[in-house]
Design an enzyme around this catalytic site. Structure first.
Site, PDB file in Angstrom:
ATOM      1  N   ASN A  39     -10.693  -1.913  -6.286  1.00 44.23           N
ATOM      2  CA  ASN A  39      -9.801  -1.552  -7.367  1.00 44.23           C
ATOM      3  C   ASN A  39     -10.950  -1.486  -8.546  1.00 44.23           C
ATOM      4  OD1 ASN A  39      -6.915  -2.276  -5.633  1.00 44.23           O
ATOM      5  ND2 ASN A  39      -8.053  -0.965  -5.478  1.00 44.23           N
ATOM      6  N   ASP A  90       1.141  -0.734  -0.032  1.00 40.66           N
ATOM      7  CA  ASP A  90       0.440   0.398   0.553  1.00 40.66           C
ATOM      8  C   ASP A  90       0.805   1.290   0.052  1.00 40.66           C
ATOM      9  OD1 ASP A  90      -1.919   1.227   0.167  1.00 40.66           O
ATOM     10  OD2 ASP A  90      -2.798   1.458   2.708  1.00 40.66           O
TER      11      ASP A  90
HETATM   12  C1  FPP Z   1      -2.128   0.335  -3.560  1.00 38.05           C
HETATM   13  O1  FPP Z   1      -1.552   1.553  -3.715  1.00 38.05           O
HETATM   14  C2  FPP Z   1      -1.275  -0.559  -4.364  1.00 38.05           C
HETATM   15  C3  FPP Z   1      -2.015  -1.370  -5.630  1.00 38.05           C
HETATM   16  C4  FPP Z   1      -3.688  -1.096  -5.636  1.00 38.05           C
HETATM   17  C5  FPP Z   1      -0.983  -1.971  -6.830  1.00 38.05           C
HETATM   18  C6  FPP Z   1       0.062  -3.026  -6.749  1.00 38.05           C
HETATM   19  C7  FPP Z   1       0.713  -2.997  -8.150  1.00 38.05           C
HETATM   20  C8  FPP Z   1       2.352  -2.705  -7.950  1.00 38.05           C
HETATM   21  C9  FPP Z   1       3.234  -2.610  -6.995  1.00 38.05           C
HETATM   22  C10 FPP Z   1       2.561  -2.962  -9.273  1.00 38.05           C
HETATM   23  C11 FPP Z   1       3.360  -4.467  -9.826  1.00 38.05           C
HETATM   24  C12 FPP Z   1       3.063  -5.655  -9.039  1.00 38.05           C
HETATM   25  C13 FPP Z   1       2.635  -6.705  -9.054  1.00 38.05           C
HETATM   26  C14 FPP Z   1       2.266  -7.992  -8.652  1.00 38.05           C
HETATM   27  C15 FPP Z   1       3.606  -7.130 -10.645  1.00 38.05           C
HETATM   28  P1  FPP Z   1      -2.498   2.590  -3.779  1.00 38.05           P
HETATM   29  O2  FPP Z   1      -2.998   3.339  -4.681  1.00 38.05           O
HETATM   30  O3  FPP Z   1      -3.122   2.311  -2.988  1.00 38.05           O
HETATM   31  O4  FPP Z   1      -1.678   3.598  -2.954  1.00 38.05           O
HETATM   32  P2  FPP Z   1      -2.840   4.812  -1.784  1.00 38.05           P
HETATM   33  O5  FPP Z   1      -3.057   4.786  -0.253  1.00 38.05           O
HETATM   34  O6  FPP Z   1      -1.692   5.648  -1.493  1.00 38.05           O
HETATM   35  O7  FPP Z   1      -3.478   5.513  -3.327  1.00 38.05           O
END
Ligand code: FPP
Length: 248
Positions: free
Chosen positions: A70, A22
């Site tokens: 998401n 996260d």
């Molecule tokens: C959460 O941060 C993260 C995600 C929804 C996406 C995770 C994806 C990756 C790390 C890319 C590569 C992954 C793989 C498995 C190939 P957020 O967007 O919710 O952050 P925030 O809470 O700060 O808005």
């Protein structure tokens, strides 16, 4: 300086570790960049953590990459994430094969576009013979989706006479989940300072140790993983028993 890696008890490495990755969006915002930039930088953290986990003998590493919730994000972010999964998985493939890592995916993958699904299937097939660590990517996954699906399948089996009511127990239920065959996490890590489970592995986390860190995912690297495991190794897991019972 002594590193966390050096301080780990190599005989007590958790077999199964799960991570809620996260803070990509907030990390990017702090740099004055857009959310996609945060996800792009999260790709290297996955690479490092996967390699670092395999190197110390973790058997199962489960990463929460995309929840069913998401899907409600703006379309351009969802599309960018789908493309990023394709390019990231392609970039990991060589390392997975070199490190004997098998990749599997849990989640409602019928909702993924054809290109993303086909790309994941290719990586799953190519790494199927690897016998070291299993990398479990939770994509289009949520615990409630998984539990409802399990309940429906169990009900159908009872209705068809394939399963008796008395056969429904912990093991039976676990075997109807998407994580069938994957041991429950010993340790759950969540990055970015949020203190929630967010619909992730709710059945499987019953006895997991929880570790929260303020570090955002794009900055979470091998040594952060080892710090979490060091913390885990200094806890006492009682599984409902007393301390005294454990020392007997
Ligand atoms: C959460 O941060 C993260 C995600 C929804 C996406 C995770 C994806 C990756 C790390 C890319 C590569 C992954 C793989 C498995 C190939 P957020 O967007 O919710 O952050 P925030 O809470 O700060 O808005």
């Amino acid at each position: 300086m002594t590193t966390f890696l050096e301080q780990l008890d190599k005989d007590r490495i958790p077999a199964s570790v799960a991570i809620i990755m996260d803070g990509n969006g907030r990390w990017a915002k702090k740099q004055g960049k857009n959310r996609i930039f945060g996800h792009q930088n999260g790709v290297d953290s996955v690479d490092q953590v996967m390699e670092g986990a395999a190197a110390i003998g973790i058997k199962y590493l489960t990463l929460y990459a995309f929840s069913t919730e998401n899907w409600n994000r703006p379309a351009d972010e969802v599309n960018a994430l789908m493309d990023l999964f394709v390019s990231a998985i392609n970039s990991y493939l060589e390392k997975m094969l070199a490190n004997n890592i098998r990749m599997v995916v849990i989640g409602d993958i019928d909702r993924l576009n054809e290109k993303t699904r086909a790309n994941m299937q290719e990586a799953i097939d190519k790494t199927a013979g690897c016998t070291g660590m299993t990398l479990v990517l939770a994509i289009s996954y949520s615990s409630r989706w998984e539990i409802i699906r399990a309940v429906k399948n169990i009900a159908a089996e009872v209705k068809d006479g394939k399963l008796q009511l008395d056969d429904i127990n912990d093991d039976c239920f676990s075997n109807h989940l998407a994580t069938k065959g994957i041991p429950d996490p010993d340790l759950l890590i969540r990055t970015s300072g949020e203190l929630r489970i967010s619909n992730f592995l709710m059945w499987q986390l019953s006895y997991s140790e929880l570790y929260f860190t303020d570090v955002c995912w794009p900055e979470f690297k091998k040594e952060n993983l080892y710090e979490a495991i060091y913390d885990f190794q200094n806890r006492e897991r009682r599984f409902g028993k007393t301390s005294e019972q454990l020392t007997k």
